[in-house]
Scaffold this motif. Structure first.
Motif, PDB file in Angstrom:
ATOM      1  N   MET A   1       0.845  -1.179   0.000  1.00  0.00           N
ATOM      2  CA  MET A   1       0.000   0.000   0.000  1.00  0.00           C
ATOM      3  C   MET A   1       0.886   1.236   0.000  1.00  0.00           C
ATOM      4  O   MET A   1       1.925   1.272   0.643  1.00  0.00           O
ATOM      5  N   ALA A   2       0.458   2.245  -0.681  1.00  0.00           N
ATOM      6  CA  ALA A   2       1.206   3.495  -0.760  1.00  0.00           C
ATOM      7  C   ALA A   2       1.196   4.213   0.587  1.00  0.00           C
ATOM      8  O   ALA A   2       0.290   4.048   1.385  1.00  0.00           O
ATOM      9  N   ARG A   3       2.212   4.987   0.827  1.00  0.00           N
ATOM     10  CA  ARG A   3       2.292   5.789   2.047  1.00  0.00           C
ATOM     11  C   ARG A   3       1.220   6.875   2.019  1.00  0.00           C
ATOM     12  O   ARG A   3       0.873   7.383   0.962  1.00  0.00           O
ATOM     13  N   PRO A   4       0.719   7.267   3.207  1.00  0.00           N
ATOM     14  CA  PRO A   4      -0.256   8.369   3.256  1.00  0.00           C
ATOM     15  C   PRO A   4       0.315   9.616   2.583  1.00  0.00           C
ATOM     16  O   PRO A   4       1.489   9.932   2.726  1.00  0.00           O
ATOM     17  N   GLY A   5      -0.542  10.300   1.838  1.00  0.00           N
ATOM     18  CA  GLY A   5      -0.125  11.528   1.179  1.00  0.00           C
ATOM     19  C   GLY A   5       0.500  11.326  -0.185  1.00  0.00           C
ATOM     20  O   GLY A   5       0.779  12.286  -0.882  1.00  0.00           O
ATOM     21  N   THR A   6       0.723  10.076  -0.604  1.00  0.00           N
ATOM     22  CA  THR A   6       1.295   9.844  -1.930  1.00  0.00           C
ATOM     23  C   THR A   6       0.183   9.865  -2.971  1.00  0.00           C
ATOM     24  O   THR A   6      -0.984   9.701  -2.664  1.00  0.00           O
ATOM     25  N   THR A   7       0.575  10.063  -4.200  1.00  0.00           N
ATOM     26  CA  THR A   7      -0.379  10.149  -5.297  1.00  0.00           C
ATOM     27  C   THR A   7      -0.107   9.018  -6.280  1.00  0.00           C
ATOM     28  O   THR A   7       1.037   8.767  -6.644  1.00  0.00           O
ATOM     29  N   HIS A   8      -1.157   8.342  -6.693  1.00  0.00           N
ATOM     30  CA  HIS A   8      -1.044   7.277  -7.686  1.00  0.00           C
ATOM     31  C   HIS A   8      -0.671   7.910  -9.021  1.00  0.00           C
ATOM     32  O   HIS A   8      -1.212   8.960  -9.394  1.00  0.00           O
ATOM     33  N   ASN A   9       0.246   7.266  -9.753  1.00  0.00           N
ATOM     34  CA  ASN A   9       0.745   7.867 -10.996  1.00  0.00           C
ATOM     35  C   ASN A   9      -0.313   8.011 -12.082  1.00  0.00           C
ATOM     36  O   ASN A   9      -0.154   8.809 -13.001  1.00  0.00           O
ATOM     37  N   ILE A  10      -1.409   7.292 -12.016  1.00  0.00           N
ATOM     38  CA  ILE A  10      -2.466   7.411 -13.021  1.00  0.00           C
ATOM     39  C   ILE A  10      -3.761   7.958 -12.411  1.00  0.00           C
ATOM     40  O   ILE A  10      -4.375   8.862 -12.951  1.00  0.00           O
ATOM     41  N   LEU A  11      -4.144   7.441 -11.251  1.00  0.00           N
ATOM     42  CA  LEU A  11      -5.426   7.800 -10.655  1.00  0.00           C
ATOM     43  C   LEU A  11      -5.396   9.092  -9.848  1.00  0.00           C
ATOM     44  O   LEU A  11      -6.439   9.647  -9.536  1.00  0.00           O
ATOM     45  N   GLY A  12      -4.209   9.552  -9.482  1.00  0.00           N
ATOM     46  CA  GLY A  12      -4.106  10.769  -8.684  1.00  0.00           C
ATOM     47  C   GLY A  12      -4.305  10.487  -7.212  1.00  0.00           C
ATOM     48  O   GLY A  12      -3.785   9.508  -6.679  1.00  0.00           O
ATOM     49  N   ASP A  13      -5.096  11.305  -6.545  1.00  0.00           N
ATOM     50  CA  ASP A  13      -5.326  11.181  -5.110  1.00  0.00           C
ATOM     51  C   ASP A  13      -6.229   9.978  -4.840  1.00  0.00           C
ATOM     52  O   ASP A  13      -7.396   9.955  -5.221  1.00  0.00           O
ATOM     53  N   ILE A  14      -5.693   8.982  -4.152  1.00  0.00           N
ATOM     54  CA  ILE A  14      -6.468   7.775  -3.849  1.00  0.00           C
ATOM     55  C   ILE A  14      -6.598   7.559  -2.346  1.00  0.00           C
ATOM     56  O   ILE A  14      -6.861   6.453  -1.892  1.00  0.00           O
ATOM     57  N   GLU A  15      -6.432   8.609  -1.554  1.00  0.00           N
ATOM     58  CA  GLU A  15      -6.527   8.479  -0.102  1.00  0.00           C
ATOM     59  C   GLU A  15      -7.822   7.803   0.322  1.00  0.00           C
ATOM     60  O   GLU A  15      -7.815   6.936   1.182  1.00  0.00           O
TER      61      GLU A  15
END
Length: 146
Positions: A1-15
Motif C-alpha cells: 500500500m502506498a504511504r499516506p499523502g502519496t499520489t497514484h501515478n495514473i489515478l491521482g489522489d487515492i486516499e
C-alpha cells in the motif's frame, strides 16, 4: 500500500480508497443473490515486493475460499523475474501475471525472456492492449504460440 499523502501515478489522489476495507464476507454478502461461485483477483497493489500482495490474497483464500484464482504481478523484464515467478508460484491460487507496460515492450528481447517463463509455468498473461496496439500483441502471441 502506498504511504499516506502519496499520489497514484495514473489515478491521482487515492486516499479515500486506501481507507476502505472490503472483506471476503462482505463480498459474499453483496453477491449472495447472483450465484457468484468463483472469483479471480487481478493485481492492483504496487509494492517493493510484488509477492507480498499474493501471499496476503492466498491467506484469504485459505481462510475463506475466496479468491479462487490470483493474477499476480511480476516485472518480466527484470533480471529477477525467474525468482519472483518462483515465489509467486508458492501460492497455489496463482493463475497468471499482469504487467501493464507499453506494447512496444512486447518486442524487447529481455522482456520476452521473462514472458517465456509464463508458458513454462502454465500461467496466463493479463494486459489491456487496446486496438491500436493489437498488431504488437499479435506478434508476441505468434512468437510464443505452441
Amino acid at each position: 500500500m502506498a504511504r499516506p499523502g502519496t499520489t497514484h501515478n495514473i489515478l491521482g489522489d487515492i486516499e479515500g480508497l486506501k481507507v476502505t476495507r472490503y472483506a471476503v464476507a462482505e463480498y459474499q454478502a453483496d453477491t449472495r443473490f447472483h450465484r457468484v461461485e468463483k472469483a479471480i483477483h487481478v493485481q492492483v497493489a504496487s509494492t517493493s515486493d510484488p509477492v507480498a500482495e499474493t501471499i496476503w490474497l492466498q491467506s484469504l483464500a485459505d481462510q475463506n475460499g475466496f479468491p479462487h484464482g490470483i493474477i499476480a504481478y511480476c516485472d518480466l523484464g527484470s533480471p529477477d523475474a525467474t525468482e519472483t515467478l518462483d515465489r509467486q508460484m508458492n501460492c497455489s491460487n496463482v493463475r497468471g501475471i499482469r504487467q501493464n507496460v507499453s506494447p512496444d515492450t512486447f518486442l524487447d528481447e529481455n522482456w520476452q525472456r521473462g514472458y517465456a517463463l509464463l508458458g513454462e509455468r502454465q500461467l496466463v498473461f493479463c494486459h489491456q492492449v487496446g486496438w491500436e496496439n493489437a498488431s504488437k500483441a499479435a506478434q508476441l502471441i505468434r512468437r510464443f504460440r505452441t
